[in-house]
Write a protein that holds these residues in place. Structure first.
Motif, short mmCIF file in Angstrom:
data_model
loop_
_atom_site.label_atom_id
_atom_site.label_comp_id
_atom_site.label_asym_id
_atom_site.label_seq_id
_atom_site.Cartn_x
_atom_site.Cartn_y
_atom_site.Cartn_z
N MET A 143 -16.37 0.99 -16.52
CA MET A 143 -16.32 1.55 -15.19
C MET A 143 -15.11 0.98 -14.46
O MET A 143 -14.78 -0.19 -14.61
N THR A 144 -14.45 1.79 -13.69
CA THR A 144 -13.29 1.37 -12.93
C THR A 144 -13.72 0.63 -11.67
O THR A 144 -14.58 1.10 -10.93
N ASP A 145 -13.12 -0.52 -11.45
CA ASP A 145 -13.39 -1.29 -10.23
C ASP A 145 -12.43 -0.82 -9.16
O ASP A 145 -11.22 -1.05 -9.24
N PRO A 146 -12.92 -0.13 -8.12
CA PRO A 146 -12.03 0.41 -7.09
C PRO A 146 -11.30 -0.66 -6.29
O PRO A 146 -10.35 -0.36 -5.58
N ASN A 147 -11.71 -1.91 -6.41
CA ASN A 147 -11.03 -2.99 -5.70
C ASN A 147 -9.85 -3.55 -6.49
O ASN A 147 -9.17 -4.46 -6.03
N ARG A 148 -9.62 -3.03 -7.69
CA ARG A 148 -8.54 -3.54 -8.53
C ARG A 148 -7.63 -2.43 -9.04
O ARG A 148 -7.13 -2.47 -10.14
N LEU A 149 -7.39 -1.43 -8.21
CA LEU A 149 -6.51 -0.33 -8.58
C LEU A 149 -5.05 -0.75 -8.44
O LEU A 149 -4.66 -1.39 -7.47
N ALA A 150 -4.24 -0.37 -9.41
CA ALA A 150 -2.80 -0.65 -9.37
C ALA A 150 -2.06 0.58 -9.86
O ALA A 150 -2.56 1.35 -10.68
N LEU A 151 -0.85 0.77 -9.34
CA LEU A 151 0.00 1.88 -9.74
C LEU A 151 1.34 1.34 -10.21
O LEU A 151 1.84 0.35 -9.67
N MET A 152 1.93 2.01 -11.21
CA MET A 152 3.23 1.58 -11.71
C MET A 152 3.98 2.78 -12.25
O MET A 152 3.40 3.61 -12.97
N ASP A 153 5.25 2.87 -11.90
CA ASP A 153 6.11 3.91 -12.47
C ASP A 153 7.54 3.66 -12.00
O ASP A 153 7.80 2.72 -11.25
N ASP A 154 8.45 4.49 -12.46
CA ASP A 154 9.84 4.29 -12.06
C ASP A 154 10.45 5.61 -11.58
O ASP A 154 9.89 6.68 -11.78
N SER A 155 11.56 5.48 -10.90
CA SER A 155 12.33 6.61 -10.40
C SER A 155 11.45 7.52 -9.55
O SER A 155 10.81 7.05 -8.61
N ALA A 156 11.39 8.81 -9.86
CA ALA A 156 10.58 9.74 -9.07
C ALA A 156 9.10 9.37 -9.12
O ALA A 156 8.37 9.54 -8.15
N GLY A 157 8.66 8.83 -10.25
CA GLY A 157 7.27 8.37 -10.36
C GLY A 157 6.98 7.21 -9.43
O GLY A 157 5.88 7.09 -8.89
N GLY A 158 7.97 6.34 -9.23
CA GLY A 158 7.82 5.25 -8.27
C GLY A 158 7.66 5.78 -6.86
O GLY A 158 6.86 5.28 -6.08
N ASN A 159 8.40 6.82 -6.56
CA ASN A 159 8.27 7.47 -5.25
C ASN A 159 6.87 8.05 -5.10
O ASN A 159 6.23 7.92 -4.05
N MET A 160 6.36 8.67 -6.15
CA MET A 160 5.02 9.25 -6.10
C MET A 160 3.95 8.17 -5.94
O MET A 160 2.97 8.35 -5.20
N CYS A 161 4.13 7.02 -6.59
CA CYS A 161 3.18 5.91 -6.44
C CYS A 161 3.15 5.42 -5.00
O CYS A 161 2.08 5.16 -4.44
N ALA A 162 4.32 5.27 -4.40
CA ALA A 162 4.39 4.83 -3.00
C ALA A 162 3.70 5.85 -2.09
O ALA A 162 2.92 5.48 -1.21
N ALA A 163 3.94 7.13 -2.32
CA ALA A 163 3.33 8.18 -1.52
C ALA A 163 1.81 8.20 -1.70
O ALA A 163 1.05 8.36 -0.74
N MET A 164 1.35 8.03 -2.94
CA MET A 164 -0.09 8.02 -3.21
C MET A 164 -0.77 6.84 -2.52
O MET A 164 -1.88 6.97 -2.00
N THR A 165 -0.11 5.70 -2.50
CA THR A 165 -0.67 4.52 -1.85
C THR A 165 -0.82 4.76 -0.35
O THR A 165 -1.86 4.45 0.24
N LEU A 166 0.21 5.33 0.27
CA LEU A 166 0.14 5.63 1.70
C LEU A 166 -0.93 6.67 1.99
O LEU A 166 -1.68 6.55 2.96
N LYS A 167 -1.03 7.69 1.16
CA LYS A 167 -2.03 8.74 1.36
C LYS A 167 -3.44 8.19 1.19
O LYS A 167 -4.35 8.53 1.97
N ALA A 168 -3.64 7.35 0.19
CA ALA A 168 -4.96 6.74 -0.01
C ALA A 168 -5.39 5.95 1.22
O ALA A 168 -6.54 6.04 1.66
N ARG A 169 -4.47 5.21 1.78
CA ARG A 169 -4.78 4.43 2.99
C ARG A 169 -5.07 5.36 4.16
O ARG A 169 -6.02 5.14 4.91
#
Length: 70
Positions: free
Chosen positions: A1-27
């Motif tokens: 089972m996924t622990d929602p308190n330990r979520l992490a994102l990683m990627d580069d270039s355009a994927g890094g941009n998407m990770c940053a956007a996803m983090t802001l949207k989640a918040r």
């Protein structure tokens, strides 16, 4: 089972941009907090006027005016 308190994102270039956007949207919408991010060379400033762009505009083949086409 996924622990929602330990979520992490990683990627580069355009994927890094998407990770940053996803983090802001989640918040923004109240989803679980992203605990960590690893963003390798993300494009997060689309003005192309940041210090890294202007300082390195002539050093590499994909900075400066050439970046805008991507």
């Amino acid at each position: 089972m996924t622990d929602p308190n330990r979520l992490a994102l990683m990627d580069d270039s355009a994927g890094g941009n998407m990770c940053a956007a996803m983090t802001l949207k989640a918040r923004e919408v109240g989803h679980p907090v992203i605990a960590a991010q690893t963003l390798r060379v993300p494009v997060v400033d689309h003005s192309f006027k940041a210090d890294g762009y202007t300082r390195n505009a002539e050093r590499t083949g994909c900075v400066g005016r050439r970046s805008v086409v991507f």
